[in-house]
Design an enzyme around this catalytic site. Structure first.
Site, PDB file in Angstrom:
ATOM      1  CG  MET A  35      -2.060  -1.044   1.098  1.00 16.88           C
ATOM      2  SD  MET A  35      -2.856  -1.095  -0.528  1.00 16.88           S
ATOM      3  CE  MET A  35      -3.706   0.478  -0.475  1.00 16.88           C
ATOM      4  CG  HIS A  54      -5.735  -1.176  -9.470  1.00 11.74           C
ATOM      5  ND1 HIS A  54      -5.455  -0.530  -8.292  1.00 11.74           N
ATOM      6  CD2 HIS A  54      -6.797  -0.541 -10.012  1.00 11.74           C
ATOM      7  CE1 HIS A  54      -6.319   0.475  -8.142  1.00 11.74           C
ATOM      8  NE2 HIS A  54      -7.141   0.484  -9.167  1.00 11.74           N
TER       9      HIS A  54
HETATM   10  N1  NHR Z   1       3.825   2.475  -6.925  1.00 15.20           N
HETATM   11  C1  NHR Z   1       3.989   2.946  -8.170  1.00 15.20           C
HETATM   12  N2  NHR Z   1       4.986   3.802  -8.394  1.00 15.20           N
HETATM   13  N3  NHR Z   1       3.197   2.583  -9.200  1.00 15.20           N
HETATM   14  C2  NHR Z   1       2.181   1.725  -8.983  1.00 15.20           C
HETATM   15  O1  NHR Z   1       1.424   1.394 -10.011  1.00 15.20           O
HETATM   16  C3  NHR Z   1       1.943   1.197  -7.674  1.00 15.20           C
HETATM   17  C4  NHR Z   1       2.815   1.607  -6.656  1.00 15.20           C
HETATM   18  C5  NHR Z   1       2.628   1.144  -5.341  1.00 15.20           C
HETATM   19  C6  NHR Z   1       1.565   0.302  -5.036  1.00 15.20           C
HETATM   20  C7  NHR Z   1      -0.549  -0.869  -5.660  1.00 15.20           C
HETATM   21  C8  NHR Z   1      -1.794   0.067  -5.712  1.00 15.20           C
HETATM   22  C9  NHR Z   1      -3.052  -0.684  -5.925  1.00 15.20           C
HETATM   23  O2  NHR Z   1      -3.132  -1.337  -6.967  1.00 15.20           O
HETATM   24  C10 NHR Z   1       0.673  -0.082  -6.041  1.00 15.20           C
HETATM   25  C11 NHR Z   1       0.871   0.350  -7.363  1.00 15.20           C
HETATM   26  C12 NHR Z   1      -1.183   2.261  -2.678  1.00 15.20           C
HETATM   27  C13 NHR Z   1      -1.844   3.442  -3.020  1.00 15.20           C
HETATM   28  C14 NHR Z   1      -1.800   4.645  -2.112  1.00 15.20           C
HETATM   29  O3  NHR Z   1      -2.483   5.627  -2.351  1.00 15.20           O
HETATM   30  C15 NHR Z   1      -2.492   3.474  -4.235  1.00 15.20           C
HETATM   31  C16 NHR Z   1      -2.490   2.363  -5.080  1.00 15.20           C
HETATM   32  C17 NHR Z   1      -1.833   1.195  -4.744  1.00 15.20           C
HETATM   33  C18 NHR Z   1      -1.188   1.154  -3.521  1.00 15.20           C
HETATM   34  N4  NHR Z   1      -0.972   4.631  -1.035  1.00 15.20           N
HETATM   35  C19 NHR Z   1      -0.820   5.725  -0.040  1.00 15.20           C
HETATM   36  C20 NHR Z   1       0.594   6.335  -0.076  1.00 15.20           C
HETATM   37  O4  NHR Z   1       0.702   7.519   0.258  1.00 15.20           O
HETATM   38  C21 NHR Z   1      -1.045   5.206   1.363  1.00 15.20           C
HETATM   39  C22 NHR Z   1      -2.435   4.665   1.526  1.00 15.20           C
HETATM   40  C23 NHR Z   1      -2.593   3.920   2.851  1.00 15.20           C
HETATM   41  O5  NHR Z   1      -1.633   3.772   3.617  1.00 15.20           O
HETATM   42  O6  NHR Z   1      -3.725   3.447   3.093  1.00 15.20           O
HETATM   43  O7  NHR Z   1       1.588   5.616  -0.359  1.00 15.20           O
HETATM   44  O8  NHR Z   1      -4.002  -0.603  -5.137  1.00 15.20           O
END
Ligand code: NHR
Length: 158
Positions: A35, A54
């Site tokens: 995440m 995803h």
């Molecule tokens: N990183 C990159 N650069 N590109 C992608 O396509 C990624 C990635 C990291 C994770 C999984 C993704 C999903 O398919 C993933 C794909 C986390 C967030 C997010 O908003 C969004 C999408 C996904 C994973 N993370 C927040 C952050 O600030 C924290 C959210 C939380 O802690 O609940 O890192 O779902």
């Protein structure tokens, strides 16, 4: 376990993560419930050997709360997408997709459960194809031997 809260920046966390991962010399990295948004340095380092699944039909609904958003938009279908990870969140080259119908009485949980069944088919299948050398990222494009069509799941009760 590497705890991101122990690091002062995303860059520092990702650098430690990559150092640890590289000690195993993996052929492929597979994100599962990961995440934290990964830095461009990290995604570049693992370009072509980093997969994510995803829970939406990308490019619709990148980011979080995908099922709720699909329901709120009145979508008739939903699904999941296996993609190579790039710096831009949920925008990497698409490997495969699975589709489900959205049913009249669906809520985010029932939809998530139905899509999860597809995820459990698509993700291992993509890993299998990568391991067999039938799935590669070449010049930013997915090269797939069987040119996998979308996987369709007919409506069925959870
Ligand atoms: N990183 C990159 N650069 N590109 C992608 O396509 C990624 C990635 C990291 C994770 C999984 C993704 C999903 O398919 C993933 C794909 C986390 C967030 C997010 O908003 C969004 C999408 C996904 C994973 N993370 C927040 C952050 O600030 C924290 C959210 C939380 O802690 O609940 O890192 O779902």
């Amino acid at each position: 376990m590497i705890d991101h809260k122990q690091f002062s920046s995303r860059e520092a966390f990702d650098a430690k993560l990559a150092e640890t991962i590289d000690s195993f010399q993996p052929d492929l990295l597979v994100l599962e419930s990961f995440m934290r948004i990964l830095t461009p340095e990290f995604t570049r380092h693992y370009e072509g050997r980093l997969l994510n699944i995803h829970p939406s039909l990308l490019p619709a609904f990148p980011g979080l709360h995908t099922h709720q958003r699909a329901l709120e938009m009145g979508c008739k279908i939903a699904g999941c997408t296996v993609h190579f990870v790039t710096a831009e969140l949920d925008h990497g080259p698409i490997v495969s997709q699975g589709v489900v119908n959205i049913l009249a009485d669906d809520n985010a949980d029932s939809l998530a459960a139905r899509i999860l069944k597809l995820e459990h088919q698509l993700y291992p299948d993509a890993v299998r194809r990568f391991a067999a050398g039938q799935l590669r990222l070449i010049d930013g494009k997915v090269l797939s031997h069987d040119n996998a069509p979308a996987t369709l799941m007919s409506p069925q009760p959870n």
